[in-house]
Scaffold this active site. Structure first.
Site, short mmCIF file in Angstrom:
data_model
loop_
_atom_site.label_atom_id
_atom_site.label_comp_id
_atom_site.label_asym_id
_atom_site.label_seq_id
_atom_site.Cartn_x
_atom_site.Cartn_y
_atom_site.Cartn_z
N ALA A 1 -54.80 20.04 29.44
CA ALA A 1 -55.08 21.47 29.46
C ALA A 1 -53.91 22.30 28.95
CB ALA A 1 -55.46 21.91 30.87
N ASP B 1 -49.80 18.67 41.66
CA ASP B 1 -50.15 19.28 40.37
C ASP B 1 -51.06 20.48 40.59
OD1 ASP B 1 -50.12 19.72 37.66
OD2 ASP B 1 -51.50 18.09 37.16
N ARG C 1 -54.56 -5.75 26.40
CA ARG C 1 -53.95 -6.24 25.17
C ARG C 1 -53.11 -5.18 24.47
NH1 ARG C 1 -59.04 -8.62 24.67
NH2 ARG C 1 -59.74 -6.94 23.28
#
Length: 381
Positions: A137, A271, A224
């Site tokens: 954001a 947050d 991976r």
């Protein structure tokens, strides 16, 4: 003044004890009932734990750090102990230089002129040196190239109070800003980044010591194709913030994170945005962009599914970690006390209930409600 309880968090366990508080410090610790005089409160079997430290929080009570309003910041600091927070890093969000300069200068001014409540340990400077793809954001129009010169301008306006910075390490040319921050005592946290595993290791090698809201705003885990989440799991001695609301990351992902990090390097953050501790509805913004709060408590850019932050209370985050994510209590508590204190280099006075430490104390009920919070020995509720 003496506070006592049959459950005081000492050396990683609850023991019956008395805390003798004087001049904002814990002066001595006695056995429960040992000293009968000057007992201020006997909390019985309620839990006494160290004050919570939130290193990544943009605002609450209708205020955002970028607003640069002294009284809004003072009100935030005075009220936030209601969720057990006793220390804080007001956090900026990416915006244009004039807004960021005013924001950091406001924090410095309030810190110098005085305030009540949670202690401002410094400023968390989130952005503007971020990756465009993983900006979340953060306003794209204000994302900038990392330079020591520009950051030094912000640090001067902040009177040296920027203590923590989030940046994308792969975009920090020659890791110049990372190295400068490390040399000047600013914690570098890798986040909002498309860094590969190899790039993140070079970031660590050049001075990064933390990662910003792991899982969010970074290359995801892949068995991976290694990315930043893999780095958070593999490099156990680097700190990692994580938003513990159960929405930004599923509770099972929270369990995986803390299982990998152990008890010493995970950091719970809120947050949180200005909408925290505000009634439902209302118009809010982040970085100049409109946001809306969903029924799940998450903030999203208005009209989109892009998560913009949370309204998490820290005491509720602790409950979620222990009761839903099944994280051991000592690991969960360390994530909002001892670990952020050590990350910031204030673990000589914060993060533990010990003689000589600041009398930052939270009294928790059985359901994790905050019964009382002491900021340097002063009751706040």
């Amino acid at each position: 003044m003496i506070l006592q309880s049959k459950k005081v968090w000492i050396a990683g366990q609850f023991i019956p004890a008395q805390l003798e508080v004087e001049d904002g410090k814990i002066r001595r610790i006695y056995g429960y009932g040992e000293k009968e005089a000057d007992i201020e409160v006997d909390y019985g079997s309620l839990r006494l734990v160290p004050g919570f430290i939130d290193v990544h929080t943009h605002g609450a009570y209708g205020f955002d750090t970028n607003d640069a309003e002294p009284e809004g910041l003072r009100n935030w600091m005075k009220k936030i102990p209601e969720e057990g927070v006793t220390s804080i890093l007001p956090t900026t969000v990416t915006q244009m230089p004039d807004v960021l300069t005013a924001a950091v200068a406001n924090v410095a001014r309030v810190a110098e002129e005085g305030y009540e409540g949670a202690e401002i340990l410094g400023i968390h400077f989130e952005g503007p040196y971020l990756d465009m793809e993983y900006k979340g954001a953060q306003p794209p129009e204000a994302i900038a190239k990392a330079t020591v010169e520009q950051f030094s301008m912000y640090q001067e306006a902040a009177h040296g109070m920027i203590k923590y910075i989030t940046l994308a390490p792969e975009l920090d040319e020659d890791f110049a800003l990372t190295r400068h921050c490390k040399e000047t005592g600013v914690v570098v946290s890798m986040g909002h980044s498309a860094a590969t595993y190899e790039q993140s290791l070079l970031g660590i090698a050049n001075g990064a010591t933390s990662m910003t809201h792991v899982y969010n705003g970074m290359t995801p885990y892949h068995h991976r194709k290694q990315g930043l989440v893999n780095t958070a799991f593999r490099v156990r001695e680097i700190y990692g913030e994580v938003i513990c609301d159960g929405c930004h990351s599923d509770v099972n992902a929270l369990n995986n994170f803390f299982t990998a990090k152990g008890r010493d390097f995970g950091i719970m953050i809120s947050d949180s945005l200005r909408a925290k501790h505000c009634p439902p509805g209302g118009e809010y913004s982040l970085g100049g962009h409109a946001i809306e709060i969903g029924e799940d408590g998450l903030a999203r850019l208005k009209g989109t599914d892009t998560i913009a932050g949370s309204t998490l209370y820290m005491n509720r985050g602790l409950r979620i970690l222990v009761e839903e994510a099944m994280v051991p209590f000592d690991v969960a508590l360390n994530s909002c006390t001892a670990n952020p204190a050590r990350c910031l280099g204030v673990d000589d006075r914060k993060g533990h209930l010990r003689a000589g430490f600041d009398a930052d104390i939270v009294v928790l009920g059985d359901d994790y409600e905050v019964v009382q919070t002491y900021c340097k020995g002063k009751p706040m509720l």
